[in-house]
Every structure is written in C-alpha cells, then in structure tokens.
Design a protein around this motif. Structure first.
Motif, PDB file in Angstrom:
ATOM      1  N   ILE A 194      46.320  39.303  41.491  1.00 12.65           N
ATOM      2  CA  ILE A 194      45.596  40.109  42.472  1.00 12.65           C
ATOM      3  C   ILE A 194      46.087  39.760  43.874  1.00 12.65           C
ATOM      4  O   ILE A 194      46.029  38.593  44.280  1.00 12.65           O
ATOM      5  CB  ILE A 194      44.077  39.869  42.360  1.00 12.65           C
ATOM      6  CG1 ILE A 194      43.562  40.256  40.971  1.00 12.65           C
ATOM      7  CG2 ILE A 194      43.319  40.628  43.454  1.00 12.65           C
ATOM      8  CD1 ILE A 194      43.656  41.729  40.647  1.00 12.65           C
ATOM      9  N   SER A 230      41.253  41.378  47.528  1.00 12.99           N
ATOM     10  CA  SER A 230      40.052  41.828  46.832  1.00 12.99           C
ATOM     11  C   SER A 230      39.484  43.153  47.330  1.00 12.99           C
ATOM     12  O   SER A 230      38.325  43.467  47.041  1.00 12.99           O
ATOM     13  CB  SER A 230      38.963  40.748  46.940  1.00 12.99           C
ATOM     14  OG  SER A 230      38.689  40.438  48.306  1.00 12.99           O
ATOM     15  N   ILE A 275      41.268  46.234  42.797  1.00 21.71           N
ATOM     16  CA  ILE A 275      40.532  45.512  41.739  1.00 21.71           C
ATOM     17  C   ILE A 275      39.639  46.415  40.896  1.00 21.71           C
ATOM     18  O   ILE A 275      39.117  45.982  39.870  1.00 21.71           O
ATOM     19  CB  ILE A 275      39.656  44.384  42.341  1.00 21.71           C
ATOM     20  CG1 ILE A 275      38.540  44.965  43.209  1.00 21.71           C
ATOM     21  CG2 ILE A 275      40.514  43.391  43.119  1.00 21.71           C
ATOM     22  CD1 ILE A 275      37.497  43.948  43.654  1.00 21.71           C
TER      23      ILE A 275
END
Length: 295
Positions: free
Chosen positions: A66, A69, A74
């Motif tokens: 990732i 965020s 996500i």
C-alpha cells in the motif's frame, strides 16, 4: 517479471462509456516475479477483478504493498475475494501513520468496522498479516527485494522499488515533485531550496536505472497551476523524472477521473509534443487497464 494494470484512474472510480478504453477502476497493479510470486501495488477498486482471476489458482499468497491510505488506494481490500476463503494469505505492507500512531493494520481496521461493512475482520477466513515498513529499508518478499521510498503527498506515502532476477519496477503511488514553499527573495527560500533539491535527487536515485517506472501523471502543466499542493504530478514532471533517472520505460497513470479516454489521449499527445526535445528516444505510454508488460 510481468506487470499488469487492473486500475489506472485516480481519486474515484469512473466507469462508463467514456472510460472503456483505459478503464475506470482506481489504482491496482499486479506484479509477478519469474517464480510467479504475486505482488500487488495498491488496492483500489481494480483489485476486485484481479481477485476474481485469482480464484483459478487458489490457494494464493497475496503480498499487497500500500502506497498510502487514501480511499482510492485501499477501497478494494474489503472485497478481495481470497480473504473469504480458507487457505489463502493476505500480507499487507505499508507505512506507519504518525497521526493515528498505527501501522498498516489500520487500513483494514477502519474499513471493516461493522457500521460500514457487513463482515468483520475476525470473520475473514484467510490468514491476514501486517508488515509495517520504514523508508529506505529493503525487505524480502519472496524472491523479490522491495524498497520503500518516502514521496510527496498530503499523507505518509511510499513509492516502491521492486527488484527481482536483475529486473526492476518503481511505482510512485501519488506523488507531487517537491517544491519550494517560499517565494524567491523571501527569508528561508535558499535553505528550503537546498532541502527541495536534496529530496528531489534522493527520489531520482531511488528510481535510478529501473526497467519500468509507473508514475503519477494526473495533470497537464496548465491544470497544475490550480492544483499545486494537492500531491499529484504532471505528464511533464513524470517525463522529466524518468529522463533524470534513466528509466527504460515510463507508464503515465493515475488518470484524472473527469477526463474521457478521448481527452486523455489528446492531453497525452500534447504533453509528448511539448516535451519532445527532452524525451527523444524514450518509451512513454499511457497506462491502460488490462495491459500486460512482460520483460
């Protein structure tokens, strides 16, 4: 090594007749090592069709990296189908968030709150593991070496260099080239410019000599004037970075969601023409959902 694009749009998914050619899903990129190990860069809505494909090769171990965020990177994780099937492993990698004081585990914890999603994390059948990464500290992911590089976006944001069997990919996630927050002549301008120059050079070095650079190219030069500080790059900035780093192939991605496929091709052609003097001989392409590049 094989790279496949499952989502190339930025900010919000935009399905419809005007985005059919390049796709409407948000960021998700599949990398396969020569040993067929699975690495996934970001988990936007594009990870859902990827997960459907993975049903043909269960059980799977999915190493998901990732970049940051924000939702568009996500939001596909709760619907990643292997999570619901015993025997699979989701290994989620990402940065520490100094605001919340939590590691990458919060990406799942927040989205899987029962008020927002009907299946809680404890009810997932797959094994879910969390690996919190630190800038510039290389980790081994199967046969690949992954190095996070702290980039410029309004949240902790990693670019990732993935190396395996002498081949390499660098993905910027969302990134705006660092710039001076002071005007020339203002107190602090010179000192801050030194920081900007050092940071920009460190980013170029992190990308140095990659076979494939996948870069945030959200805006045209004209659009950027009103978007400065939003944390995204331009076609020109991506081309300049690729040139400086000696990248062999540049994929421009994170396409502006309000831009139709026709408009996307128009602004890309204009950017190539505007930068032709500096990009002669370079291989520069628009990332397209479904495209596969093997090298």
């Amino acid at each position: 090594m094989k790279v496949r694009f499952w989502g190339v749009r930025g900010s919000i998914a935009c399905p419809g007749p005007k985005t059919v050619r390049y796709g409407g899903n948000t960021t998700c990129i599949e990398i396969r090592t020569d040993n067929n190990e699975l690495i996934i860069l970001d988990a936007g809505t594009g990870i859902f069709p990827l997960s459907q494909m993975l049903l043909a090769e269960l059980p799977v171990t999915a190493n998901v990296l990732i970049t940051h965020s924000h939702w568009d990177h996500i939001q596909g994780l709760p619907l990643f189908i292997p999570n619901f099937i015993p025997g699979n492993t989701l290994r989620l990698h990402g940065g520490f968030d100094p605001v919340s004081g939590k590691g990458i585990e919060q990406v799942m914890q927040v989205q899987l709150q029962y008020s927002f999603f009907p299946v809680r994390e404890v009810e997932m059948k797959a094994k879910i593991e969390y690996v919190t990464l630190m800038p510039n500290e290389t980790v081994q992911v199967g046969s690949a070496r992954v190095t996070p590089c702290l980039l410029n976006h309004p949240v902790i944001d990693f670019g990732y260099r993935v190396e395996c069997d002498g081949k390499s990919v660098f993905f910027t996630g969302d990134h705006e080239p660092p710039y001076n927050i002071y005007e020339p002549g203002e107190e602090g301008y010179d000192d801050y410019q030194m920081f900007v120059d050092e940071k920009a050079q460190s980013i170029v070095e992190a990308m140095r000599g990659v076979d494939v650079l996948i870069a945030d190219s959200s805006y045209t030069d004209a659009e950027y004037a009103s978007k400065k500080g939003w944390g995204h790059g331009t076609y020109s900035s991506s081309m300049a970075t690729a040139k400086a780093a000696g990248a062999k192939l540049l994929f421009c991605t994170h396409h502006e969601p309000t831009r139709s496929d026709d408009a996307l091709e128009t602004v890309f052609a204009a950017a190539l023409a505007a930068n032709a003097e500096h990009t002669a001989g370079m291989d520069i392409r628009l990332a397209r959902e479904g495209d596969v590049y093997e090298f």
